[in-house]
Design a protein around this motif. Structure first.
Motif, short mmCIF file in Angstrom:
data_model
loop_
_atom_site.label_atom_id
_atom_site.label_comp_id
_atom_site.label_asym_id
_atom_site.label_seq_id
_atom_site.Cartn_x
_atom_site.Cartn_y
_atom_site.Cartn_z
N ILE A 1 0.86 -1.19 0.00
CA ILE A 1 0.00 0.00 0.00
C ILE A 1 0.89 1.23 0.00
N GLY A 2 0.60 2.20 -0.87
CA GLY A 2 1.37 3.45 -0.88
C GLY A 2 2.83 3.21 -1.21
N ALA A 3 3.09 2.51 -2.30
CA ALA A 3 4.45 2.08 -2.66
C ALA A 3 5.38 3.24 -2.98
N GLY A 4 4.86 4.39 -3.37
CA GLY A 4 5.72 5.53 -3.69
C GLY A 4 6.71 5.16 -4.79
N PRO A 5 8.00 5.33 -4.55
CA PRO A 5 8.99 5.00 -5.58
C PRO A 5 9.24 3.49 -5.71
N GLY A 6 8.73 2.68 -4.75
CA GLY A 6 8.75 1.24 -4.92
C GLY A 6 9.84 0.46 -4.22
N PRO B 1 -2.81 7.32 -8.79
CA PRO B 1 -2.57 7.30 -10.24
C PRO B 1 -1.40 8.16 -10.71
N ASP B 2 -1.17 9.30 -10.07
CA ASP B 2 -0.13 10.21 -10.56
C ASP B 2 1.29 9.74 -10.30
N VAL B 3 1.49 8.70 -9.49
CA VAL B 3 2.86 8.20 -9.25
C VAL B 3 3.11 6.84 -9.89
N LEU B 4 2.12 6.28 -10.56
CA LEU B 4 2.26 4.93 -11.09
C LEU B 4 3.33 4.82 -12.18
N GLY B 5 3.49 5.85 -12.99
CA GLY B 5 4.50 5.82 -14.05
C GLY B 5 5.90 5.69 -13.48
N ASN B 6 6.22 6.50 -12.49
CA ASN B 6 7.53 6.43 -11.84
C ASN B 6 7.70 5.11 -11.11
N LEU B 7 6.66 4.66 -10.44
CA LEU B 7 6.70 3.38 -9.73
C LEU B 7 6.98 2.24 -10.70
N GLN B 8 6.26 2.21 -11.82
CA GLN B 8 6.46 1.15 -12.82
C GLN B 8 7.90 1.18 -13.36
N ASN C 1 10.65 2.36 -11.90
CA ASN C 1 11.59 1.91 -10.87
C ASN C 1 11.54 0.39 -10.69
N LEU C 2 10.34 -0.16 -10.69
CA LEU C 2 10.22 -1.61 -10.50
C LEU C 2 10.87 -2.36 -11.65
N LEU C 3 10.59 -1.94 -12.88
CA LEU C 3 11.18 -2.62 -14.03
C LEU C 3 12.70 -2.47 -14.04
N LYS C 4 13.17 -1.27 -13.78
CA LYS C 4 14.60 -0.98 -13.80
C LYS C 4 15.37 -1.85 -12.80
N ASN C 5 14.73 -2.16 -11.68
CA ASN C 5 15.43 -2.85 -10.60
C ASN C 5 15.07 -4.32 -10.42
N THR C 6 14.10 -4.83 -11.20
CA THR C 6 13.72 -6.24 -11.02
C THR C 6 13.75 -7.05 -12.32
N HIS D 1 9.47 -13.36 -10.16
CA HIS D 1 8.14 -12.80 -10.47
C HIS D 1 8.28 -11.30 -10.73
N LEU D 2 7.86 -10.87 -11.89
CA LEU D 2 7.89 -9.44 -12.21
C LEU D 2 6.78 -8.75 -11.43
N PRO D 3 7.09 -7.69 -10.69
CA PRO D 3 6.05 -7.01 -9.90
C PRO D 3 4.98 -6.39 -10.78
N GLU D 4 3.80 -6.35 -10.24
CA GLU D 4 2.66 -5.72 -10.90
C GLU D 4 2.41 -4.37 -10.25
N VAL D 5 1.90 -3.43 -11.02
CA VAL D 5 1.56 -2.11 -10.51
C VAL D 5 0.07 -1.88 -10.70
N LYS D 6 -0.60 -1.46 -9.64
CA LYS D 6 -2.04 -1.19 -9.72
C LYS D 6 -2.36 0.11 -8.99
N GLU D 7 -3.35 0.78 -9.50
CA GLU D 7 -3.86 1.98 -8.83
C GLU D 7 -4.66 1.57 -7.60
N LEU D 8 -4.42 2.28 -6.51
CA LEU D 8 -5.20 2.07 -5.30
C LEU D 8 -5.37 3.40 -4.59
#
Length: 147
Positions: A22-27, A46-53, A55-60, A66-73
């Motif tokens: 919950i509230g992953a921020g930069p991930g 929603p406004d931070v999901l692009g950066n979160l996605q 960061n997750l891809l860049k680092n995993t 398992h590739l992390p999933e990003v969802k709006e909450l």
């Protein structure tokens, strides 16, 4: 929270565990959880999901099972549509330093309760800055068994 996860990986049995942050921020917590073998869903506004996605891809990518999933909450909103209990079960719900906008705390607690089913463990790390943080903690303890 990252340090706790790393130090207790075996005890928590994170390999293939289903985790929602919950509230992953930069991930960071989601990245560490993924690197420790968990199946992670990182959530935020929603406004931070692009950066979160990013960061997750860049680092995993190509580093995790398992590739992390990003969802709006948005706390307290459309939970039954976006996270229907029949389709979503999480072994762990993680929250790190998410208690800061005090007018959203009731929605945060309702979201934590909604996402937790029998067997779900909520791991919440937070710095307490204001006396109202302790009011939230009291409400949290009324709903969850705590250690």
């Amino acid at each position: 929270l990252c340090q706790y996860l790393e130090e207790h990986t075996e005890e928590l049995n994170l390999q293939d565990a289903k985790i929602l942050e919950i509230g992953a921020g930069p991930g960071l917590v989601s990245i560490v959880s993924s690197l420790l073998g968990a199946q992670v869903t990182a959530t935020d506004l929603p406004d931070v999901l692009g950066n979160l996605q990013y960061n997750l891809l860049k680092n995993t990518l190509e580093c995790t099972a398992h590739l992390p999933e990003v969802k709006e909450l948005v706390w307290g909103e459309d939970l039954d549509q976006k996270f229907p209990k029949s389709n979503f079960y999480y072994d762990y719900v993680l929250a790190s330093d998410v208690v800061y906008h005090h007018y959203f705390l009731d929605k945060l607690l309702a979201t934590m309760v909604y996402l937790s089913q029998p067997g779900t463990v909520v791991l919440w790390a937070n710095k307490f800055r204001f006396s109202t943080d302790y009011d939230f903690l009291d409400k949290f303890k009324q709903v969850f068994d705590t250690t």
